[in-house]
Structures are given as C-alpha cells and as structure tokens.
Design an enzyme around this catalytic site. Structure first.
Site, PDB file in Angstrom:
ATOM      1  N   GLY A   1      51.068  49.722  43.687  1.00 54.08           N
ATOM      2  CA  GLY A   1      50.808  48.291  43.545  1.00 54.08           C
ATOM      3  C   GLY A   1      50.000  48.005  42.290  1.00 54.08           C
ATOM      4  O   GLY A   1      50.305  47.079  41.528  1.00 54.08           O
TER       5      GLY A   1
ATOM      6  N   ASN B   1      46.388  37.950  55.101  1.00 54.76           N
ATOM      7  CA  ASN B   1      46.684  39.290  54.595  1.00 54.76           C
ATOM      8  C   ASN B   1      45.449  39.889  53.914  1.00 54.76           C
ATOM      9  O   ASN B   1      45.399  40.054  52.698  1.00 54.76           O
ATOM     10  CB  ASN B   1      47.875  39.222  53.642  1.00 54.76           C
TER      11      ASN B   1
ATOM     12  N   SER C   1      45.664  42.891  51.349  1.00 55.42           N
ATOM     13  CA  SER C   1      46.145  42.479  50.025  1.00 55.42           C
ATOM     14  C   SER C   1      45.106  41.643  49.296  1.00 55.42           C
ATOM     15  O   SER C   1      44.923  41.802  48.084  1.00 55.42           O
ATOM     16  CB  SER C   1      47.460  41.707  50.150  1.00 55.42           C
TER      17      SER C   1
ATOM     18  N   TYR D   1      43.749  42.615  45.676  1.00 47.97           N
ATOM     19  CA  TYR D   1      43.849  41.725  44.517  1.00 47.97           C
ATOM     20  C   TYR D   1      42.475  41.428  43.922  1.00 47.97           C
ATOM     21  O   TYR D   1      42.311  41.395  42.703  1.00 47.97           O
ATOM     22  CB  TYR D   1      44.566  40.430  44.884  1.00 47.97           C
ATOM     23  N   LYS D   2      41.489  41.232  44.775  1.00 43.86           N
ATOM     24  CA  LYS D   2      40.129  41.021  44.263  1.00 43.86           C
ATOM     25  C   LYS D   2      39.656  42.235  43.474  1.00 43.86           C
ATOM     26  O   LYS D   2      39.019  42.092  42.435  1.00 43.86           O
ATOM     27  CB  LYS D   2      39.157  40.720  45.412  1.00 43.86           C
TER      28      LYS D   2
END
Length: 159
Positions: free
Chosen positions: A98, A125, A128, A132-133
C-alpha cells in the site's frame, strides 16, 4: 522478498475486476460493484483513456492495485490525482505494498508538477485511517463529499 509496481495492460482487466470486487466486499459495498471487464478495457485501455491503474506485486505475484485519474484544482491552477481505489489483498498486507502504491503516485505527482494526491476513506475503516495518517495524509473534516446517482441524476439532468 520484493515489492514492485507496474502499469496495467488490457490483459489485466480480469485482475482489476477481481481487486474491485475484493475491495467492495471489504467495504461492505459489493452490491454497488457493477463494473465489468468490458468497462475496464474500454475506460482504461481505449483510444483516449481517462482512468489509470497500477498493480503492486509481491515477488512477481499481483497483490494489490491503485486505480486513479487526473483532477484539476482551480485554486492551485494545477492538475492533481484522485485515487479512486487502493487495495491490497489481506494476506499480502504488511509487506509495504500500500505504501509503495502511494509512493508511486506521489512520485508521479512530483514528476508531472501536480499539486495534489487525494482520496477518500470510509469513516469506520480505522486501520486504513491510521495507515493514511502515518503516510502524511491530512483529513479534511470540514469538507463533505456530494453524490448524485441513478434516479436523482436523471431528475437533475431532466431539469
């Protein structure tokens, strides 16, 4: 053990559809996944594609994908990328796939002088969201996405 990212070809249409279905199932939205292989071939590999896709491979085996398209910011006066789908098979998570897909798109933004890389994530979610953070994503809670589809789209178009 190695991660690689490659662009897709029309021969990848069945794989892309599989990943879309797997993502839709994970997001509890399988009932909304209507795209077909023919749709993918037409829109990603036709004479003037508007949508693009990259495959993440682990040791040469497809394990995830990023499907994206260009956007435009009038405020920045520059194009950007909207990441429509990012998915890595659950058994392949933890290998950096990812992250490799995001890095690949960020590098494309930088190489092409694009101003933004944006996407959405479902509010439930949490894995995720945390991922992402950790990649530097800023959540824009003061913006709400809007969508018009199906009958509402037909009604709006008919006005």
């Amino acid at each position: 053990m190695s991660v690689s990212i490659r662009p897709t070809t029309a021969a990848d249409a069945p794989l892309i559809i599989k990943f879309i279905g797997d993502l839709a199932s994970y997001e509890k939205l399988l009932h909304e996944a209507k795209a077909t292989e023919a749709d993918i071939v037409r829109d990603l590999f036709g004479p003037s594609p508007k949508v693009f896709c990259d495959i993440a491979e682990w040791n040469g085996q497809p394990a995830g994908f990023a499907l994206w398209y260009y956007t435009y910011s009038t405020f920045q006066g520059r194009h950007g990328i909207w990441l429509e789908d990012l998915f890595v098979e659950p058994a392949m998570r933890g290998h950096g796939l990812g992250k490799a897909l995001l890095v690949h798109l960020a590098r494309r933004c930088r190489a092409d002088n694009l101003g933004r890389l944006e996407w959405a994530v479902l509010d439930w979610n949490e894995p995720s969201i945390q991922f992402y953070k950790s990649q530097g994503a800023i959540f824009m809670d003061d913006w709400r996405r809007c969508r018009v589809t199906d009958g509402a789209l037909e009604a709006l178009a008919g006005r």
